[in-house]
Design a protein around this motif. Structure first.
Motif, PDB file in Angstrom:
ATOM      1  N   GLN A  44       0.897  -1.350  -0.093  1.00 31.83           N
ATOM      2  CA  GLN A  44      -0.043  -0.385   0.064  1.00 31.83           C
ATOM      3  C   GLN A  44       0.756   1.221   0.018  1.00 31.83           C
ATOM      4  N   VAL A  45       2.067   1.024   0.488  1.00 35.10           N
ATOM      5  CA  VAL A  45       3.160   2.271   0.274  1.00 35.10           C
ATOM      6  C   VAL A  45       4.397   1.705  -0.380  1.00 35.10           C
ATOM      7  N   ASP A  46       5.246   2.617  -0.878  1.00 37.38           N
ATOM      8  CA  ASP A  46       6.396   2.214  -1.205  1.00 37.38           C
ATOM      9  C   ASP A  46       7.478   2.120  -0.164  1.00 37.38           C
ATOM     10  N   ALA A  47       7.293   2.859   0.664  1.00 37.18           N
ATOM     11  CA  ALA A  47       8.364   2.934   1.941  1.00 37.18           C
ATOM     12  C   ALA A  47       7.637   3.620   3.063  1.00 37.18           C
ATOM     13  N   ILE A  48       8.266   3.200   4.196  1.00 40.34           N
ATOM     14  CA  ILE A  48       7.866   3.865   5.421  1.00 40.34           C
ATOM     15  C   ILE A  48       9.110   4.461   6.361  1.00 40.34           C
ATOM     16  N   VAL A  49       9.141   5.377   7.179  1.00 38.66           N
ATOM     17  CA  VAL A  49      10.095   5.898   7.867  1.00 38.66           C
ATOM     18  C   VAL A  49       9.891   5.809   9.204  1.00 38.66           C
ATOM     19  N   VAL A  50      10.896   5.288   9.899  1.00 37.70           N
ATOM     20  CA  VAL A  50      10.769   4.834  11.266  1.00 37.70           C
ATOM     21  C   VAL A  50      12.302   5.390  12.007  1.00 37.70           C
ATOM     22  N   ASP A  51      12.426   5.337  13.224  1.00 40.17           N
ATOM     23  CA  ASP A  51      13.847   5.725  13.723  1.00 40.17           C
ATOM     24  C   ASP A  51      14.679   4.602  13.238  1.00 40.17           C
ATOM     25  N   LEU A  52      16.055   4.568  13.428  1.00 36.68           N
ATOM     26  CA  LEU A  52      16.939   3.447  12.936  1.00 36.68           C
ATOM     27  C   LEU A  52      16.970   2.212  13.610  1.00 36.68           C
ATOM     28  N   PRO A  53      16.933   2.299  14.963  1.00 36.67           N
ATOM     29  CA  PRO A  53      16.990   0.759  15.806  1.00 36.67           C
ATOM     30  C   PRO A  53      15.587  -0.026  15.542  1.00 36.67           C
ATOM     31  N   THR A  54      14.455   0.913  15.318  1.00 36.40           N
ATOM     32  CA  THR A  54      13.261   0.010  15.081  1.00 36.40           C
ATOM     33  C   THR A  54      13.544  -0.553  13.733  1.00 36.40           C
ATOM     34  N   ALA A  55      14.111   0.025  12.612  1.00 45.04           N
ATOM     35  CA  ALA A  55      14.211  -0.086  11.485  1.00 45.04           C
ATOM     36  C   ALA A  55      15.048  -1.521  11.399  1.00 45.04           C
ATOM     37  N   PHE A  56      15.998  -1.454  11.974  1.00 49.21           N
ATOM     38  CA  PHE A  56      16.900  -2.740  12.095  1.00 49.21           C
ATOM     39  C   PHE A  56      16.187  -4.045  12.578  1.00 49.21           C
ATOM     40  N   TYR A  57      15.253  -3.699  13.895  1.00 52.98           N
ATOM     41  CA  TYR A  57      14.355  -5.003  14.248  1.00 52.98           C
ATOM     42  C   TYR A  57      13.401  -5.181  13.280  1.00 52.98           C
ATOM     43  N   ILE A  58      12.694  -4.388  12.530  1.00 54.57           N
ATOM     44  CA  ILE A  58      11.773  -4.907  11.613  1.00 54.57           C
ATOM     45  C   ILE A  58      12.152  -5.606  10.418  1.00 54.57           C
ATOM     46  N   THR A  59      13.339  -5.055   9.887  1.00 51.98           N
ATOM     47  CA  THR A  59      13.886  -6.101   8.709  1.00 51.98           C
ATOM     48  C   THR A  59      14.641  -7.423   9.400  1.00 51.98           C
TER      49      THR A  59
END
Length: 294
Positions: free
Chosen positions: A211-226
């Motif tokens: 539904q979106v091409d990208a999302i923005v989050v803080d970097l530590p959260t980004a590491f955990y999500i991926t």
């Protein structure tokens, strides 16, 4: 009002001179303390375990529900695991409260810094310090220097972006009320209206579902999500800090709270003695290899 007894003029002059000297001697220290405090008013006592808390002998700490990793582990704020849980207990210890005296409370992210009297002593929930938010609440000094990152599905439209300009024509999303959303609107300035979500979970689902091409989050959260939640996503890059001072997360307190200076002193002490660095190394990922979007 009864008339005051008369005092000989020499005595008055002597007392007045002494008081003025004392006031002048104290002035630089008072100015320094006022300058050091990021927001809020000093007051009360910082004696260990004797703060004017919501409940005598207890320290009430709030965060959102669910409590996401890597800030909290297994959605258990009281567990002491995860960066913010560990920081909260470290602050509590500096203030003179052991773990058994810490009471956790669930407060939605946006409500934590909205105007109005708070039900907690302080809130810890990745809330960035800003002048706008300081109009409604107090903040401690920063306990974490924040970087915002862009997440996209591998092979998606945003996956190969290396500059901010390459994101402008894409559909981007973020949680409402966050600095992540501010970076989309103020830094990327997208051509399409960004998608705004009440929770990060909704933003992650939107990314997974295309539904979106990208999302923005803080970097530590980004590491955990991926690593654990959207494993077919990648961190496209991180944004440069905007302005001279880094974005920082701060503990949120009631506006004009007598605890603000005490909590700030506790955070400053944890930074100076290396405790915050140790907690960060244990719970948060290293950002060195993430490219910067310019």
């Amino acid at each position: 009002m009864h008339p005051a007894p008369r005092v000989p003029r020499p005595a008055i002059v002597a007392v007045t001179t002494a008081l003025l000297a004392l006031a002048v001697g104290c002035a630089p220290q008072l100015e320094r303390k006022a300058a050091d405090a990021p927001s809020g008013s000093a007051g009360g006592t910082c004696a260990p375990g004797e703060l004017a808390t919501r409940t005598a002998g207890k320290l009430t700490v709030a965060t959102d529900e669910p409590a996401y990793e890597p800030w909290f582990k297994d959605d258990r704020p009281a567990g002491g695991e995860g960066y913010e849980s560990a920081v909260a207990y470290a602050v509590a210890e500096r203030l003179g409260y052991d773990r058994s005296a810490v009471v956790w409370q669930s407060v939605p992210f946006n409500k934590a810094f909205a105007p109005g009297e708070k039900t907690f002593d302080f809130d810890i929930n990745q809330v960035s310090i800003s002048d706008e938010r300081k109009k409604a609440v107090d903040f401690s000094s920063g306990y974490y220097d924040v970087r915002q990152a862009v997440l996209a599905l591998k092979g998606g439209k945003a996956a190969g972006a290396t500059t901010v300009a390459q994101l402008r024509g894409l559909k981007l999303g973020a949680q409402v009320g966050t600095t992540s959303l501010d970076y989309i609107t103020d830094v990327v300035k997208p051509e399409r209206q960004p998608a705004v979500y009440a929770k990060n979970d909704q933003a992650k689902s939107a990314l997974k579902n295309g539904q979106v091409d990208a999302i923005v989050v803080d970097l530590p959260t980004a590491f955990y999500i991926t690593a654990a939640e959207v494993t077919d996503a990648r961190i496209v890059g991180q944004f440069e800090n905007q302005g001279g001072a880094p974005e920082q997360f701060g503990l949120v307190l009631d506006k004009g709270s007598a605890l603000t200076s005490c909590v700030t002193d506790a955070v400053d002490a944890l930074r100076e003695n290396g405790t915050l660095t140790k907690i960060e190394k244990r719970w948060l990922s290293d950002a060195v290899d993430v490219p910067v979007l310019k």
